[in-house]
Motif scaffolding. Structure first.
Motif, PDB file in Angstrom:
ATOM      1  N   TYR A   1       0.840  -1.194   0.000  1.00  0.00           N
ATOM      2  CA  TYR A   1       0.000   0.000   0.000  1.00  0.00           C
ATOM      3  C   TYR A   1       0.878   1.249   0.000  1.00  0.00           C
ATOM      4  O   TYR A   1       2.101   1.172   0.104  1.00  0.00           O
ATOM      5  CB  TYR A   1      -0.895   0.015   1.240  1.00  0.00           C
ATOM      6  CG  TYR A   1      -2.180  -0.783   1.111  1.00  0.00           C
ATOM      7  CD1 TYR A   1      -2.259  -1.950   0.345  1.00  0.00           C
ATOM      8  CD2 TYR A   1      -3.324  -0.382   1.786  1.00  0.00           C
ATOM      9  CE1 TYR A   1      -3.426  -2.670   0.259  1.00  0.00           C
ATOM     10  CE2 TYR A   1      -4.500  -1.100   1.702  1.00  0.00           C
ATOM     11  CZ  TYR A   1      -4.554  -2.246   0.935  1.00  0.00           C
ATOM     12  OH  TYR A   1      -5.715  -2.941   0.847  1.00  0.00           O
TER      13      TYR A   1
ATOM     14  N   GLU B   1      -0.510   7.422   3.169  1.00  0.00           N
ATOM     15  CA  GLU B   1      -1.170   8.655   2.740  1.00  0.00           C
ATOM     16  C   GLU B   1      -0.342   9.879   3.131  1.00  0.00           C
ATOM     17  O   GLU B   1       0.226   9.943   4.223  1.00  0.00           O
ATOM     18  CB  GLU B   1      -2.563   8.766   3.359  1.00  0.00           C
ATOM     19  CG  GLU B   1      -3.523   7.765   2.787  1.00  0.00           C
ATOM     20  CD  GLU B   1      -4.928   7.906   3.319  1.00  0.00           C
ATOM     21  OE1 GLU B   1      -5.800   7.180   2.819  1.00  0.00           O
ATOM     22  OE2 GLU B   1      -5.185   8.723   4.230  1.00  0.00           O
TER      23      GLU B   1
ATOM     24  N   ARG C   1      -3.252   3.393   1.999  1.00  0.00           N
ATOM     25  CA  ARG C   1      -4.311   3.100   1.028  1.00  0.00           C
ATOM     26  C   ARG C   1      -3.746   2.266  -0.102  1.00  0.00           C
ATOM     27  O   ARG C   1      -2.542   2.290  -0.375  1.00  0.00           O
ATOM     28  CB  ARG C   1      -4.922   4.380   0.484  1.00  0.00           C
ATOM     29  CG  ARG C   1      -3.963   5.226  -0.300  1.00  0.00           C
ATOM     30  CD  ARG C   1      -4.635   6.459  -0.911  1.00  0.00           C
ATOM     31  NE  ARG C   1      -3.654   7.339  -1.491  1.00  0.00           N
ATOM     32  CZ  ARG C   1      -3.073   7.144  -2.680  1.00  0.00           C
ATOM     33  NH1 ARG C   1      -3.393   6.102  -3.405  1.00  0.00           N
ATOM     34  NH2 ARG C   1      -2.167   7.985  -3.133  1.00  0.00           N
TER      35      ARG C   1
ATOM     36  N   TYR D   1      -8.276   8.644  -4.435  1.00  0.00           N
ATOM     37  CA  TYR D   1      -8.059   9.395  -3.202  1.00  0.00           C
ATOM     38  C   TYR D   1      -8.398  10.861  -3.464  1.00  0.00           C
ATOM     39  O   TYR D   1      -8.419  11.315  -4.605  1.00  0.00           O
ATOM     40  CB  TYR D   1      -6.628   9.241  -2.678  1.00  0.00           C
ATOM     41  CG  TYR D   1      -5.560   9.845  -3.544  1.00  0.00           C
ATOM     42  CD1 TYR D   1      -5.060  11.113  -3.281  1.00  0.00           C
ATOM     43  CD2 TYR D   1      -5.050   9.146  -4.634  1.00  0.00           C
ATOM     44  CE1 TYR D   1      -4.079  11.677  -4.078  1.00  0.00           C
ATOM     45  CE2 TYR D   1      -4.070   9.697  -5.428  1.00  0.00           C
ATOM     46  CZ  TYR D   1      -3.596  10.961  -5.156  1.00  0.00           C
ATOM     47  OH  TYR D   1      -2.627  11.517  -5.954  1.00  0.00           O
TER      48      TYR D   1
ATOM     49  N   GLY E   1      -7.528   8.467   1.210  1.00  0.00           N
ATOM     50  CA  GLY E   1      -7.970   7.397   0.327  1.00  0.00           C
ATOM     51  C   GLY E   1      -9.476   7.225   0.347  1.00  0.00           C
ATOM     52  O   GLY E   1     -10.129   7.412   1.372  1.00  0.00           O
TER      53      GLY E   1
ATOM     54  N   ARG F   1      -8.410   1.002   2.601  1.00  0.00           N
ATOM     55  CA  ARG F   1      -7.620   1.908   3.436  1.00  0.00           C
ATOM     56  C   ARG F   1      -7.578   1.400   4.868  1.00  0.00           C
ATOM     57  O   ARG F   1      -8.563   0.862   5.371  1.00  0.00           O
ATOM     58  CB  ARG F   1      -8.316   3.272   3.400  1.00  0.00           C
ATOM     59  CG  ARG F   1      -7.697   4.351   4.227  1.00  0.00           C
ATOM     60  CD  ARG F   1      -8.512   5.645   4.048  1.00  0.00           C
ATOM     61  NE  ARG F   1      -7.798   6.784   4.535  1.00  0.00           N
ATOM     62  CZ  ARG F   1      -8.161   7.496   5.599  1.00  0.00           C
ATOM     63  NH1 ARG F   1      -9.237   7.196   6.278  1.00  0.00           N
ATOM     64  NH2 ARG F   1      -7.433   8.519   5.979  1.00  0.00           N
TER      65      ARG F   1
END
Length: 143
Positions: free
Chosen positions: A20, A23, A59, A65, A72, A76
Motif C-alpha cells: 500500500y 497517505e 491506502r 483518493y 484514500g 484503506r
C-alpha cells in the motif's frame, strides 16, 4: 481504524507488508495550520512533511483518493494513537496471502524483515498458515 502506540510506524509497516501507499496529508495539514484551523501541537514532522500526530493511514495504490486532503477513498487502513498498549486479543484480524509470486515461507521471512514476528505455525486438516504479530503485537495470519 486500528489502535496504535505509534501510528506512523504502524502505517510504514502495513504499507510495506501490503504493498500500500502511506497517505500524504502534508499539504492539507499545512493549509489548516496556516488558516489557524489546527493547532501546531496536533502535528509532527514525518519524512520531511507535516502530518497529524495521532493519525496515519495507508491506502491501496490503485484506489482513488481525495487530492485536496490525501485521504484514500477505497481500500484503506487508518491508525489512531491510543495511550494504552495492546493487552488482549485483536478485535480485527487480517489475513495476508503470499500470492502466486512467492510461497508462504518467503512471505513470512519478508514480513519478519519488516519487523513482524512469528507466533506459531498452524497445520490443520483445513490448511496451513503462520500466525504472526506486527511490530505492536497485533496478530495476523499468512496463508
Amino acid at each position: 481504524m486500528v489502535d496504535a502506540t505509534d501510528p506512523h510506524a504502524q502505517a510504514d509497516f502495513w504499507a510495506a507488508a501490503l504493498g500500500y501507499t502511506v497517505e500524504d496529508h502534508g499539504a492539507f495539514v499545512e493549509r489548516l495550520l496556516a488558516a489557524g484551523r489546527a493547532p501546531a501541537e496536533a502535528t509532527v514532522e514525518v519524512r520531511g512533511r507535516r502530518a497529524w500526530r495521532d493519525l496515519a493511514a495507508v491506502r491501496h495504490p490503485d484506489d482513488p483518493y481525495e487530492e485536496a486532503t490525501g485521504t484514500g477513498r477505497g481500500r484503506r487502513l487508518l491508525f489512531q494513537r491510543v495511550p494504552e498498549a495492546k493487552t488482549t486479543k485483536n478485535r480485527l484480524h487480517l489475513d495476508v496471502h503470499a500470492g502466486p509470486e512467492r510461497d508462504r515461507a518467503a512471505e513470512v521471512a519478508r514480513l519478519e524483515g519488516l519487523g513482524a514476528s512469528v507466533l506459531r505455525e498452524v497445520d490443520e486438516p483445513g490448511g496451513r498458515w503462520t500466525v504472526m504479530a506486527d511490530p505492536e503485537g497485533n496478530e495476523f495470519c499468512v496463508h
